[in-house]
Scaffold this active site. Structure first.
Site, PDB file in Angstrom:
ATOM      1  N   ASP A  13       0.812  -1.218   0.000  1.00 36.44           N
ATOM      2  CA  ASP A  13       0.000   0.000   0.000  1.00 36.44           C
ATOM      3  C   ASP A  13       0.845   1.266   0.000  1.00 36.44           C
ATOM      4  OD1 ASP A  13      -2.244  -1.684   0.121  1.00 36.44           O
ATOM      5  OD2 ASP A  13      -2.110  -1.763   2.300  1.00 36.44           O
ATOM      6  N   GLU A  14       2.003   1.198  -0.626  1.00 31.38           N
ATOM      7  CA  GLU A  14       2.913   2.346  -0.654  1.00 31.38           C
ATOM      8  C   GLU A  14       2.488   3.394  -1.682  1.00 31.38           C
ATOM      9  OE1 GLU A  14       3.851  -0.803  -1.199  1.00 31.38           O
ATOM     10  OE2 GLU A  14       5.396  -1.397   0.241  1.00 31.38           O
ATOM     11  N   ALA A  39      -4.251  -7.841  -3.671  1.00 35.96           N
ATOM     12  CA  ALA A  39      -3.772  -6.484  -3.938  1.00 35.96           C
ATOM     13  C   ALA A  39      -4.939  -5.513  -4.046  1.00 35.96           C
ATOM     14  CB  ALA A  39      -2.977  -6.475  -5.245  1.00 35.96           C
ATOM     15  N   GLY A  40      -4.700  -4.298  -3.583  1.00 34.65           N
ATOM     16  CA  GLY A  40      -5.657  -3.210  -3.799  1.00 34.65           C
ATOM     17  C   GLY A  40      -4.856  -2.029  -4.303  1.00 34.65           C
ATOM     18  N   HIS A  41      -4.969  -1.734  -5.588  1.00 34.12           N
ATOM     19  CA  HIS A  41      -4.143  -0.701  -6.211  1.00 34.12           C
ATOM     20  C   HIS A  41      -5.026   0.462  -6.650  1.00 34.12           C
ATOM     21  CE1 HIS A  41      -0.683  -3.737  -7.193  1.00 34.12           C
ATOM     22  NE2 HIS A  41      -0.928  -3.606  -5.920  1.00 34.12           N
ATOM     23  N   THR A  42      -4.789   1.616  -6.073  1.00 33.34           N
ATOM     24  CA  THR A  42      -5.670   2.763  -6.309  1.00 33.34           C
ATOM     25  C   THR A  42      -5.020   3.794  -7.221  1.00 33.34           C
ATOM     26  OG1 THR A  42      -6.232   2.457  -3.991  1.00 33.34           O
ATOM     27  CG2 THR A  42      -7.184   4.384  -5.094  1.00 33.34           C
ATOM     28  N   GLN A 222       1.796  -6.347  -3.316  1.00 35.60           N
ATOM     29  CA  GLN A 222       2.388  -6.549  -1.984  1.00 35.60           C
ATOM     30  C   GLN A 222       3.749  -5.835  -1.914  1.00 35.60           C
ATOM     31  OE1 GLN A 222       0.978  -9.775  -3.508  1.00 35.60           O
ATOM     32  NE2 GLN A 222      -0.800  -8.656  -2.852  1.00 35.60           N
ATOM     33  N   THR A 237       3.078 -12.815   2.520  1.00 35.47           N
ATOM     34  CA  THR A 237       2.190 -13.390   1.523  1.00 35.47           C
ATOM     35  C   THR A 237       2.893 -14.607   0.913  1.00 35.47           C
ATOM     36  OG1 THR A 237       0.689 -12.871  -0.296  1.00 35.47           O
ATOM     37  CG2 THR A 237       2.929 -11.935  -0.439  1.00 35.47           C
ATOM     38  N   GLY A 300     -10.828  -3.334   3.965  1.00 30.84           N
ATOM     39  CA  GLY A 300     -11.351  -2.229   4.774  1.00 30.84           C
ATOM     40  C   GLY A 300     -10.696  -2.122   6.144  1.00 30.84           C
ATOM     41  N   LYS A 329       3.235  10.050  -0.469  1.00 34.42           N
ATOM     42  CA  LYS A 329       2.398  10.506   0.651  1.00 34.42           C
ATOM     43  C   LYS A 329       3.125  11.448   1.608  1.00 34.42           C
ATOM     44  CE  LYS A 329      -1.210   7.837   1.549  1.00 34.42           C
ATOM     45  NZ  LYS A 329      -2.166   6.750   1.853  1.00 34.42           N
ATOM     46  N   ASP A 331       2.701  14.521   1.691  1.00 30.10           N
ATOM     47  CA  ASP A 331       1.692  15.512   2.106  1.00 30.10           C
ATOM     48  C   ASP A 331       0.982  15.099   3.393  1.00 30.10           C
ATOM     49  OD1 ASP A 331       0.771  13.490   0.100  1.00 30.10           O
ATOM     50  OD2 ASP A 331      -1.192  14.202   0.765  1.00 30.10           O
ATOM     51  N   GLY A 413       0.039  14.042  -3.073  1.00 29.30           N
ATOM     52  CA  GLY A 413      -1.418  13.940  -3.016  1.00 29.30           C
ATOM     53  C   GLY A 413      -1.840  12.726  -3.815  1.00 29.30           C
TER      54      GLY A 413
HETATM   55  P1  GDP Z   1      -0.635   0.254  -3.592  1.00 28.98           P
HETATM   56  O1  GDP Z   1      -1.268  -1.003  -3.101  1.00 28.98           O
HETATM   57  O2  GDP Z   1       0.822   0.308  -3.304  1.00 28.98           O
HETATM   58  O3  GDP Z   1      -0.922   0.556  -5.033  1.00 28.98           O
HETATM   59  O4  GDP Z   1      -1.266   1.437  -2.729  1.00 28.98           O
HETATM   60  P2  GDP Z   1      -2.831   1.613  -2.353  1.00 28.98           P
HETATM   61  O5  GDP Z   1      -3.548   2.092  -3.552  1.00 28.98           O
HETATM   62  O6  GDP Z   1      -3.344   0.421  -1.642  1.00 28.98           O
HETATM   63  O7  GDP Z   1      -2.727   2.719  -1.216  1.00 28.98           O
HETATM   64  C1  GDP Z   1      -2.188   3.975  -1.461  1.00 28.98           C
HETATM   65  C2  GDP Z   1      -3.264   5.034  -1.144  1.00 28.98           C
HETATM   66  O8  GDP Z   1      -2.656   6.299  -1.047  1.00 28.98           O
HETATM   67  C3  GDP Z   1      -4.311   5.154  -2.239  1.00 28.98           C
HETATM   68  O9  GDP Z   1      -5.518   5.540  -1.677  1.00 28.98           O
HETATM   69  C4  GDP Z   1      -3.741   6.278  -3.124  1.00 28.98           C
HETATM   70  O10 GDP Z   1      -4.757   6.983  -3.809  1.00 28.98           O
HETATM   71  C5  GDP Z   1      -3.109   7.154  -2.097  1.00 28.98           C
HETATM   72  N1  GDP Z   1      -1.908   7.881  -2.537  1.00 28.98           N
HETATM   73  C6  GDP Z   1      -0.936   7.480  -3.382  1.00 28.98           C
HETATM   74  N2  GDP Z   1       0.053   8.395  -3.430  1.00 28.98           N
HETATM   75  C7  GDP Z   1      -0.311   9.394  -2.589  1.00 28.98           C
HETATM   76  C8  GDP Z   1       0.302  10.612  -2.173  1.00 28.98           C
HETATM   77  O11 GDP Z   1       1.413  10.973  -2.582  1.00 28.98           O
HETATM   78  N3  GDP Z   1      -0.393  11.360  -1.261  1.00 28.98           N
HETATM   79  C9  GDP Z   1      -1.607  10.995  -0.754  1.00 28.98           C
HETATM   80  N4  GDP Z   1      -2.200  11.773   0.144  1.00 28.98           N
HETATM   81  N5  GDP Z   1      -2.206   9.854  -1.130  1.00 28.98           N
HETATM   82  C10 GDP Z   1      -1.559   9.069  -2.022  1.00 28.98           C
HETATM   83  P1  IMO Z   2      -0.938  -4.266  -2.172  1.00 28.49           P
HETATM   84  O1  IMO Z   2      -0.531  -4.822  -3.510  1.00 28.49           O
HETATM   85  C1  IMO Z   2      -0.847  -4.737   2.162  1.00 28.49           C
HETATM   86  C2  IMO Z   2      -0.941  -8.852   3.679  1.00 28.49           C
HETATM   87  C3  IMO Z   2      -2.143  -9.312   4.456  1.00 28.49           C
HETATM   88  C4  IMO Z   2      -1.480 -10.302   5.409  1.00 28.49           C
HETATM   89  C5  IMO Z   2      -0.413 -10.942   4.525  1.00 28.49           C
HETATM   90  C6  IMO Z   2      -0.809 -12.277   3.929  1.00 28.49           C
HETATM   91  O2  IMO Z   2      -2.216  -3.502  -2.209  1.00 28.49           O
HETATM   92  O3  IMO Z   2       0.197  -3.515  -1.548  1.00 28.49           O
HETATM   93  P2  IMO Z   2      -2.435 -12.936   1.929  1.00 28.49           P
HETATM   94  O4  IMO Z   2      -3.906 -12.711   1.745  1.00 28.49           O
HETATM   95  O5  IMO Z   2      -1.588 -12.345   0.864  1.00 28.49           O
HETATM   96  O6  IMO Z   2      -2.103 -14.382   2.171  1.00 28.49           O
HETATM   97  O7  IMO Z   2      -2.089 -12.175   3.310  1.00 28.49           O
HETATM   98  O8  IMO Z   2      -0.141 -10.016   3.495  1.00 28.49           O
HETATM   99  N1  IMO Z   2      -1.226  -8.289   2.341  1.00 28.49           N
HETATM  100  C7  IMO Z   2      -1.133  -6.994   2.030  1.00 28.49           C
HETATM  101  N2  IMO Z   2      -0.888  -5.923   2.798  1.00 28.49           N
HETATM  102  N3  IMO Z   2      -1.019  -4.576   0.839  1.00 28.49           N
HETATM  103  C8  IMO Z   2      -1.241  -5.647   0.043  1.00 28.49           C
HETATM  104  O9  IMO Z   2      -1.280  -5.571  -1.307  1.00 28.49           O
HETATM  105  C9  IMO Z   2      -1.365  -6.918   0.643  1.00 28.49           C
HETATM  106  N4  IMO Z   2      -1.607  -8.167   0.173  1.00 28.49           N
HETATM  107  C10 IMO Z   2      -1.501  -8.993   1.218  1.00 28.49           C
HETATM  108  O10 IMO Z   2      -2.755  -8.249   5.137  1.00 28.49           O
HETATM  109  O11 IMO Z   2      -0.824  -9.600   6.429  1.00 28.49           O
HETATM  110 MG    MG Z   3      -2.832  -1.607  -1.790  1.00 25.52          MG
END
Ligand code: GDP
Ligand code: IMO
Ligand code: MG
Length: 423
Positions: A13-14, A39-42, A222, A237, A300, A329, A331, A413
């Site tokens: 979630d970086e 994965a949850g990629h936004t 991840q 994972t 969530g 992030k 900001d 942002g």
């Molecule tokens: P990923 O899994 O590494 O792709 O990251 P996620 O999408 O799970 O989580 C990153 C969150 O931070 C998302 O809601 C993005 O929209 C948000 N985000 C990404 N870059 C920035 C940033 O530079 N600043 C802020 N405030 N939010 C960001």
């Molecule tokens: P993105 O791509 C953050 C974590 C889970 C748990 C561990 C193992 O969005 O960065 P799993 O379901 O993979 O067997 O769970 O890994 N985890 C993540 N944490 N971001 C993710 O993906 C993750 N995918 C798995 O919370 O601790």
């Molecule tokens: Mg994510």
């Protein structure tokens, strides 16, 4: 060299998706190489938010072919729900291809994931319960089913039936009520028919593209410290998000890779259990979670907040051969003072510079912090290095001097345009 890898440098979630979206403008293919719908990629474009689980984050550009590589485990209901949702918002998925060698997640994998977690009592990993571990376990056991199998509908139906019957029997032995094998076969056959036209020999597809002079972006899910080998086992994972996984997960060899971009937040978060030396509880942590909206896209869950850990980042530089860092992030730390940064650990009173090879040891280390003055902000709206306040630049320079690699992108942002590209 034509291939770049984007890899998480912390616990996920970086902001990898945002970095991929930015880079995708200049690439013709974006390839997921491991993981699945955990994965949850936004990506946020003009205020529109797209949350992707399986479809590669380059999909928002018309010129990009999104590819699901052989290292991914694919949950078909999720894939098609995502495709339908994107198409209904006007995003075409016509160019999407799925590797014939990618393994499928089957419904019983999720049941097994839940049973395994329940059996751990207080020592739960906190998985996403998406069946990721059991699907990769079947792959390693050579009892998995690959996407390419759907090209022969009868063979696919027969294989699903054999595996479903075995899984049903195994679940019942564990006290589970089991499932309707016929219904599972019918469901998979229908999904397989929809998958068939998307299946491709992506290994040769990617190499043909490289030979034709195209450039390719490999999208990690991840992160380094969730890596099955290099992460904080067993709180990891079941795949290899580290850069080596980009080679095995796509069939592209290491000599084709020119850039490896590690994505790290200006602080740290972790979702799920496991050691976290710089974890912050209380008001400061709550503020990071609130301002950074640190709640999982997939489950969530509230993400655990902490300070930036440069011991981890130095290790991420090593195991991934990072050529650069995207620091996201920043900001979120507007108005925070001090901004604490961990530059080393102490273990039993003695300094420990390297990242330990044991999660139990990591749980015992004490972080050594450098306190920075921070900045007032807001950073949102900064577009060049010169726009950034001195306090933000001080943090960036500390990251560069401690890790030995340049920070080439800074997130200010969530929106695609909220970014400073440096150098
Ligand atoms: P990923 O899994 O590494 O792709 O990251 P996620 O999408 O799970 O989580 C990153 C969150 O931070 C998302 O809601 C993005 O929209 C948000 N985000 C990404 N870059 C920035 C940033 O530079 N600043 C802020 N405030 N939010 C960001
Ligand atoms: P993105 O791509 C953050 C974590 C889970 C748990 C561990 C193992 O969005 O960065 P799993 O379901 O993979 O067997 O769970 O890994 N985890 C993540 N944490 N971001 C993710 O993906 C993750 N995918 C798995 O919370 O601790
Ligand atoms: Mg994510």
């Amino acid at each position: 060299m034509p291939v770049a890898v984007v890899v998480g440098a912390q616990w996920g979630d970086e902001g990898k998706a945002k970095v991929i979206d930015l880079l995708a403008e200049r690439h013709s293919m974006v390839v997921r190489y491991q993981g699945g719908h955990n994965a949850g990629h936004t990506v946020v474009v003009d205020g529109e938010r797209y949350a992707l689980q399986l479809v590669p984050s380059g999909v928002l550009y018309g010129h990009v072919a999104p590819v699901i590589g052989n290292g991914v485990v694919v949950d078909l209901p999720t894939l098609f729900a995502e495709v339908d949702a994107l198409e209904s918002r006007g995003v075409s998925c016509a160019r999407l291809r799925v590797s014939s060698l990618a393994h499928l997640i089957l419904p019983w994998h999720q049941r097994i994931d839940a049973l395994e977690e329940a059996s751990r009592g207080d020592a739960k990993i906190g998985t996403t319960l998406k069946g990721i571990g059991p699907a990769y376990a079947d792959k390693a056991m050579r009892t998995g089913i690959r996407a390419g199998t759907v090209r022969d509908a009868a063979a696919f139906a027969a294989e699903v039936r054999v595996r479903a019957a075995a899984a049903d029997a195994a679940l019942r032995l564990r006290g589970d009520e089991g499932f309707d094998v016929d219904a599972a076969v019918r469901e998979q056959v229908a999904l397989g028919a929809r998958l068939a036209p998307l299946v491709a020999d992506t290994v040769n597809l990617l190499h043909d593209a490289i030979e034709a002079g195209e450039s390719i972006l490999l999208e990690g899910a991840q992160a380094t410290f969730l890596d099955l080998d290099h992460g904080t086992y067993p709180f990891v994972t079941s795949s290899n998000p580290t850069a080596g996984g980009a080679c095995t997960g796509t069939g592209i060899g290491p000599r084709q890779i020119g850039r490896v971009i590690g994505v790290a937040k200006a602080y740290a978060t972790r979702v799920g259990a496991g050691p976290f030396p710089t974890e912050v509880t209380g008001e400061v942590g709550d503020r990071i979670v609130e301002v950074g909206r640190e709640f999982g896209t997939v489950t969530g869950r509230r993400r655990r907040p902490g300070w930036l850990d440069l011991v981890m980042l130095r290790h991420a530089v090593r195991v991934n051969s990072l050529t650069e860092i995207a620091l996201t992030k920043l900001d979120v730390l507007d108005g925070t003072s001090p901004v604490r940064v961990c530059t080393g650990y102490r273990l039993d009173g003695a300094p420990l510079r390297g990242f330990p090879d044991d999660a139990a040891l990591l749980a015992r280390v004490e972080p050594v912090y450098r306190d920075l003055g921070g900045w007032a902000g807001p950073l949102r709206g900064c577009r060049t290095d010169a726009d950034l306040p001195d306090g933000a630049r001080e943090l960036i320079h500390l990251v560069e001097s401690e890790t030995g690699v340049p920070v080439t992108m800074v997130g200010t942002g969530p929106d695609r345009t909220d970014c400073v590209v440096r150098g």
